[in-house]
Scaffold this motif. Structure first.
Motif, short mmCIF file in Angstrom:
data_model
loop_
_atom_site.label_atom_id
_atom_site.label_comp_id
_atom_site.label_asym_id
_atom_site.label_seq_id
_atom_site.Cartn_x
_atom_site.Cartn_y
_atom_site.Cartn_z
N PHE A 42 0.92 -0.99 -0.02
CA PHE A 42 0.22 -0.06 0.07
C PHE A 42 1.01 1.14 0.00
O PHE A 42 1.92 1.27 0.84
N LEU A 43 0.42 2.09 -0.65
CA LEU A 43 1.22 3.74 -0.57
C LEU A 43 0.41 4.55 0.22
O LEU A 43 -0.89 4.69 0.00
N ARG A 44 0.91 4.94 1.29
CA ARG A 44 0.18 6.06 2.04
C ARG A 44 0.61 7.48 1.83
O ARG A 44 1.74 7.80 1.41
N GLU A 45 -0.34 8.12 1.51
CA GLU A 45 -0.23 9.74 1.34
C GLU A 45 -0.70 10.44 2.62
O GLU A 45 -1.80 10.53 3.02
N PHE A 46 0.18 11.50 2.99
CA PHE A 46 -0.29 12.04 4.27
C PHE A 46 0.15 13.78 3.73
O PHE A 46 1.13 13.77 3.35
N SER A 47 -0.88 14.53 3.91
CA SER A 47 -0.85 15.86 3.61
C SER A 47 -1.23 16.95 4.54
O SER A 47 -2.21 16.62 5.23
N ASP A 48 -0.37 17.99 4.69
CA ASP A 48 -0.72 18.98 5.83
C ASP A 48 -0.06 20.48 5.30
O ASP A 48 0.54 20.23 4.12
N ALA A 49 -0.52 21.37 6.08
CA ALA A 49 0.01 22.70 5.60
C ALA A 49 0.16 23.46 7.07
O ALA A 49 -0.36 23.25 8.17
N GLU A 50 0.65 24.60 7.11
CA GLU A 50 0.61 25.67 7.99
C GLU A 50 -1.10 26.14 8.04
O GLU A 50 -1.55 25.92 7.12
N PRO A 51 -1.40 26.59 9.20
CA PRO A 51 -2.58 27.12 9.06
C PRO A 51 -3.06 28.11 8.18
O PRO A 51 -2.07 28.88 7.91
N LEU A 52 -4.32 27.96 7.59
CA LEU A 52 -4.55 29.12 6.65
C LEU A 52 -4.42 30.36 6.86
O LEU A 52 -5.02 30.72 8.23
N PRO A 53 -3.82 31.24 6.22
CA PRO A 53 -3.82 32.77 6.54
C PRO A 53 -5.04 33.37 6.54
O PRO A 53 -5.92 32.99 5.70
N GLU A 54 -5.09 34.42 7.23
CA GLU A 54 -6.49 35.25 7.11
C GLU A 54 -6.91 35.99 5.69
O GLU A 54 -8.04 36.18 5.31
#
Length: 151
Positions: A42-54
């Motif tokens: 299986f290939l695992r994909e994990f995505s994230d980012a800094e909190p969205l700016p105003e």
């Protein structure tokens, strides 16, 4: 554990960490990391980012799906992949997927909300230009957003 199926090896080009830039005014880059799990089954994909700016569009701030975890597996009968998707909003989806000849496709057909993604891998394997489209009926499609993955 069984040996990895040859069709899964086509996904090796995705393995690693990518910067992901949605082409949406006011949104900064996030990241996605693809890793093999269960001995390459299986290939695992994990995505994230800094909190969205105003400055991010209100709709994006209210519907921010990050973080996102997906698992990609293979149906060897037709060498088609499935992606199980789950995000921070509590959304769970199943996508069908193909990846061949530098073209990555995902799609789902769900009552009232069809989706499809097409991504094109650059010749050097370090960029994927993609676009998500949506449709209420599976016939008339509109652009949801474009994005670029970069290593």
């Amino acid at each position: 554990m069984a040996e990895q199926h040859p069709a899964l090896a086509r996904l090796d080009v995705l393995v690693g960490r990518w910067t992901v830039q949605p082409k949406v005014e006011g949104l900064g880059a996030g990241w996605t990391e693809f890793t093999w799990i269960e001995g390459g089954q299986f290939l695992r994909e994990f995505s994230d980012a800094e909190p969205l700016p105003e400055t991010a569009p209100q709709a994006w701030r209210e519907n921010n799906p990050l973080p996102v975890t997906s698992l990609i597996g293979l149906d060897d009968a037709g060498e088609e992949f499935s992606m199980l998707y789950a995000d921070a909003r509590g959304v769970h989806r199943v996508y069908r997927m193909t990846f061949a000849d530098g073209r990555w496709r995902l799609w789902r057909e769900a009552p009232g909300f069809h989706q499809r993604f097409t991504g094109t891998l650059s010749a050097d394997g370090n960029t994927i230009d993609g676009r998500w489209e949506k449709s209420a009926d599976g016939v008339d499609w509109t652009l949801d957003f474009e994005l670029t993955y970069r290593r």
